[in-house]
Design a protein around this motif. Structure first.
Motif, short mmCIF file in Angstrom:
data_model
loop_
_atom_site.label_atom_id
_atom_site.label_comp_id
_atom_site.label_asym_id
_atom_site.label_seq_id
_atom_site.Cartn_x
_atom_site.Cartn_y
_atom_site.Cartn_z
N ASN A 187 -21.42 6.30 128.97
CA ASN A 187 -20.80 4.98 129.19
C ASN A 187 -19.93 4.57 128.00
N GLU A 188 -20.39 4.90 126.80
CA GLU A 188 -19.59 4.57 125.61
C GLU A 188 -18.27 5.33 125.61
N ALA A 189 -18.34 6.60 125.99
CA ALA A 189 -17.11 7.41 126.08
C ALA A 189 -16.20 6.85 127.17
N ARG A 190 -16.78 6.49 128.30
CA ARG A 190 -16.00 5.89 129.39
C ARG A 190 -15.32 4.61 128.94
N ASN A 191 -16.05 3.76 128.23
CA ASN A 191 -15.48 2.48 127.79
C ASN A 191 -14.34 2.67 126.79
N ARG A 192 -14.44 3.73 126.00
CA ARG A 192 -13.34 4.02 125.08
C ARG A 192 -12.06 4.35 125.86
N ILE A 193 -12.22 5.09 126.96
CA ILE A 193 -11.08 5.41 127.83
C ILE A 193 -10.53 4.13 128.45
N LEU A 194 -11.43 3.28 128.96
CA LEU A 194 -11.01 2.04 129.63
C LEU A 194 -10.25 1.12 128.68
N SER A 195 -10.70 1.05 127.42
CA SER A 195 -10.06 0.14 126.47
C SER A 195 -8.63 0.58 126.16
N THR A 205 -17.51 10.37 136.80
CA THR A 205 -16.67 9.18 136.60
C THR A 205 -15.83 9.31 135.35
N LEU A 206 -16.42 9.88 134.29
CA LEU A 206 -15.68 10.07 133.04
C LEU A 206 -14.48 10.98 133.27
N ILE A 207 -14.68 12.08 133.99
CA ILE A 207 -13.56 12.99 134.29
C ILE A 207 -12.47 12.25 135.05
N GLN A 208 -12.85 11.47 136.04
CA GLN A 208 -11.86 10.75 136.84
C GLN A 208 -11.10 9.72 136.00
N ASN A 209 -11.82 8.99 135.15
CA ASN A 209 -11.15 8.01 134.28
C ASN A 209 -10.23 8.69 133.27
N VAL A 210 -10.63 9.86 132.79
CA VAL A 210 -9.78 10.64 131.87
C VAL A 210 -8.48 11.01 132.56
N ILE A 211 -8.58 11.45 133.82
CA ILE A 211 -7.37 11.81 134.58
C ILE A 211 -6.48 10.59 134.80
N VAL A 212 -7.10 9.44 135.10
CA VAL A 212 -6.32 8.20 135.28
C VAL A 212 -5.59 7.84 133.99
N LEU A 213 -6.28 7.91 132.84
CA LEU A 213 -5.62 7.61 131.56
C LEU A 213 -4.51 8.62 131.30
N TRP A 214 -4.75 9.91 131.56
CA TRP A 214 -3.71 10.92 131.36
C TRP A 214 -2.48 10.59 132.21
N ASN A 215 -2.71 10.16 133.44
CA ASN A 215 -1.59 9.77 134.32
C ASN A 215 -0.80 8.61 133.74
N TYR A 216 -1.52 7.60 133.22
CA TYR A 216 -0.85 6.44 132.62
C TYR A 216 -0.02 6.86 131.40
N PHE A 263 -16.90 19.52 126.28
CA PHE A 263 -16.06 19.60 127.49
C PHE A 263 -16.75 20.42 128.58
N ALA A 264 -17.34 21.57 128.17
CA ALA A 264 -17.99 22.44 129.14
C ALA A 264 -19.17 21.72 129.81
N ALA A 265 -19.91 20.94 129.03
CA ALA A 265 -21.05 20.20 129.59
C ALA A 265 -20.56 19.10 130.53
N ILE A 266 -19.48 18.41 130.14
CA ILE A 266 -18.91 17.36 131.00
C ILE A 266 -18.48 17.95 132.34
N ILE A 267 -17.79 19.08 132.29
CA ILE A 267 -17.30 19.73 133.52
C ILE A 267 -18.48 20.27 134.34
N GLY A 268 -19.45 20.90 133.66
CA GLY A 268 -20.59 21.45 134.38
C GLY A 268 -21.37 20.38 135.13
#
Length: 662
Positions: free
Chosen positions: A318-326, A588-599, A277-282
């Motif tokens: 990208n793999e982590a992002r796709n897991r969120i998208l699915s 982009t991963l952070i933004q997609n995570v927030i979108v999924l959290w909203n949903y 998480f820290a690396a993603i945010i950094g």
């Protein structure tokens, strides 16, 4: 015997009595002046060329000697010259080929006789002409990503001839096999669309005409993309920390398991979730990994840097992002944000960011970066507000080159209609998109040329009283397309099966001169589809509204990105493209995570309502979006201790079962 002065006066009197002679003398004097001026300029130019020859040779000689050129696909004269240069190890001698030079160049290279060559000027011109021919496609390299023969990028001839039917079937392009059937169908569609659009003019309040007769669309009333209802549903009394959002989505999807070690071998322990998480945010907030390690309580800075170095790749992100998208795709609520059940509208747009360190692919743009340099972050978003592809390109590159890459890259998202602004549009792209089954709906600025077929000339439509007409003498050259149809199919299949990235082959095609037959054929095919689209665009207000709404969604995503990417004056502090794409991927991963959290939060709240209340809310929000981040604390302290115990904020299994039928 008359004096010299008398003879001059007599001559002038004769000249004045003959106006035709005066004009002839004037023209000859002007031509002489031009010739002298041109000769003087050439002499000065080639003097400078000769003066700088040694310095140029020091930089380029070894490069040219090391390159492997393809004689079979290269223009003969320039290839002979380069081959001779390599054979002689840069020592030209008196037998160097000069067939690649024009007459002016040849005159200054051969200064005394045909057997004597000015080696300094020759060598400089050879370097310059080689660069030009490499870029234009008439001097091809054997081993290169960007500068091979166009045939080398596509499926090889033998495989294509043997497996053509199978390959067309595999990528669902069998319906394009017969050129005659395809062109007859396109002729019919274009003729019918001219008729339909013109017949509907009386009901088309937003379509107007300029003084030159060109149609244009006044601003349709854009559908409100406001998120007030969404904000009210999501916002609570307290602001949700970004770390908490990441933790909630981790509990629901376990997306951090996608971050595996580069070595892909046993013996590497998976880093703690807090460290990932820290690396993603950094990276994603542009704080920097090192700084993130210093400002975060209870975090080992060295371990954080090691994790970012060995576990963060573009593929893992990208793999982590796709897991969120699915997961978003499986939820019921996102389906209500689609305009059509059977279609998925996507769009793409670029966002400029400065680069504060030396970078080989960053470019100057005073408009965006002042005196500095920067890059373009090019992103693709769909109707669910998911960004499913992103890449870094030079701001001097045409965004249209990368549209097909984004549309075909992600198997989680299958676009059926795609929109861009003018920067993402070319006629070639129109032809390719429609051919592979994606409706290309760009917002194109300025008057556009409308085409027709020769058997349906402009007069044919004028006689019917139509106002929207093809331009005069702008006919589709069917013969050019027919001659290259097999190569067009081979290119389409090569792109679809990912034998080559579309951006690579399109960059190479666009670097050729416009006389290249495949380039001309694709452009001609694109003109048919562009004309069809424009007629539909003028006619269908619903299409225009959907395009505008989707493009606005992309603009809103950019605002969202600016808030997430807040560190270091919103500039990249890494120069390598791969490093920039990792940082962009994390953002982009952070933004997609927030979108999924909203949903998930919306689904959770709707599931607590009765059916009538839930339906009313769905109907109210379906014309908007879930790109909302006011309730998320993106800036500030990152306390990773809050995720020491999983909160189980969302029961994903039950939320996936929840359905609202509109």
């Amino acid at each position: 015997r008359s004096s010299a002065e008398e003879r001059i006066v007599a001559a002038l009197n004769v000249i004045r009595s003959r106006p035709d002679v005066v004009e002839t003398i004037k023209k000859e004097l002007e031509q002489l002046e031009l010739t002298v001026s041109t000769k003087l300029k050439d002499e000065m130019f080639y003097s400078k060329v000769e003066e700088g020859s040694i310095k140029l040779a020091r930089r380029l000689k070894d490069i040219v000697l090391s390159l492997k050129f393809d004689g079979k696909t290269s223009e003969k004269e320039i290839y002979r010259a380069v081959e001779h240069f390599q054979y002689k190890d840069g020592n030209l001698g008196s037998s160097a080929p000069i067939g690649f030079l024009n007459s002016s160049q040849g005159k200054y290279v051969q200064t005394h006789s045909s057997s004597q060559i000015n080696n300094k000027i020759y060598r400089s011109l050879l370097f310059n002409e080689s660069a030009f021919h490499i870029k234009s496609g008439s001097l091809n390299l054997k081993y290169s990503n960007d500068y091979r023969s166009i045939n080398d990028y596509m499926i090889d001839d033998e495989t294509w001839e043997r497996d053509k039917e199978y390959l067309l079937e595999k990528v669902n392009l069998s319906h394009l096999r017969d050129f005659t059937d395809v062109i007859i169908s396109l002729e019919k569609k274009l003729d019918e669309q001219y008729e339909k659009t013109n017949q509907n003019l009386s009901e088309n309040d937003n379509l107007k005409f300029r003084k030159n007769g060109k149609p244009f669309v006044t601003n349709d009333k854009a559908e409100d993309l406001g998120s007030e209802i969404i904000d009210n549903l999501l916002n609570k009394d307290e602001v949700v920390p970004l770390v908490k959002v990441l933790s909630d989505i981790q509990d629901a999807t376990d997306f951090t398991e996608c971050f595996t070690h580069f070595a892909m071998k046993g013996g590497h322990e998976t880093p703690e979730v807090q460290v990932i998480f820290a690396a993603i945010i950094g990276l994603g907030c542009n704080i920097g990994v090192r700084k993130m390690g210093r400002i975060t309580h209870g975090l080992n800075a060295e371990k954080l840097e090691n994790t970012a170095r060995w576990y963060f790749s573009k593929e893992n992100i990208n793999e982590a992002r796709n897991r969120i998208l699915s997961v978003i795709d499986k939820l019921s609520v996102p389906q209500h944000f689609k305009a059509s059940v059977d279609e998925l509208h996507t769009s793409s747009d670029g966002q400029k960011f400065g680069v504060s360190v030396p970078s080989i692919h960053a470019s100057h743009s005073y408009k965006y970066f002042g005196r500095g340099k920067g890059v373009t972050a090019y992103s693709f978003i769909d109707e669910y507000s998911r960004v499913f592809y992103d890449t870094i390109i030079s701001p001097t590159e045409r965004e249209a080159t990368y549209v097909i890459d984004g549309l075909l890259d992600n198997e989680e998202v299958e676009s059926t209609i795609h929109s861009t602004d003018t920067h993402g549009y070319t006629e070639i792209l129109c032809g390719i998109c429609y051919s592979i089954g994606i409706v290309f709906a760009p917002r194109i600025a300025g008057d556009q040329i409308m085409y027709t077929f020769k058997n349906r000339k402009r007069g044919h439509y004028e006689n019917k009283g139509y106002r929207i007409l093809p331009d005069n003498s702008k006919y589709i050259n069917v013969k050019i397309i027919e001659d290259q149809w097999d190569n067009i199919l081979r290119l389409l299949v090569s792109i679809k099966i990912k034998h080559v990235k579309a951006s690579v082959i399109l960059r190479r095609l666009s670097s050729y001169s416009q006389s290249h037959p495949l380039y001309k054929a694709l452009k001609e095919l694109g003109r048919i589809h562009k004309s069809l689209f424009l007629l539909k665009y003028y006619d269908e207000s619903d299409l225009r509204s959907r395009m505008q709404k989707q493009l606005n969604k992309g603009e809103l995503w950019h605002k969202f990105a600016k808030d997430v990417w807040f560190g270091d004056n919103q500039e990249f502090r890494v120069g390598e493209k791969s490093e920039q794409e990792i940082a962009l991927g994390c953002r982009t991963l952070i933004q997609n995570v927030i979108v999924l959290w909203n949903y998930l939060e919306l689904t959770k709240r709707l599931s607590a309502m009765n059916e009538k209340q839930a339906l009313e809310v769905i109907n109210a929000i379906s014309s908007n979006h879930v790109i909302s981040w006011k309730h998320i604390n993106i800036h500030g302290e990152y306390d990773l201790d809050i995720i020491s115990e999983p909160s189980k904020m969302f029961d994903l299994e039950n939320l996936l079962k929840y359905k609202v039928v509109a």
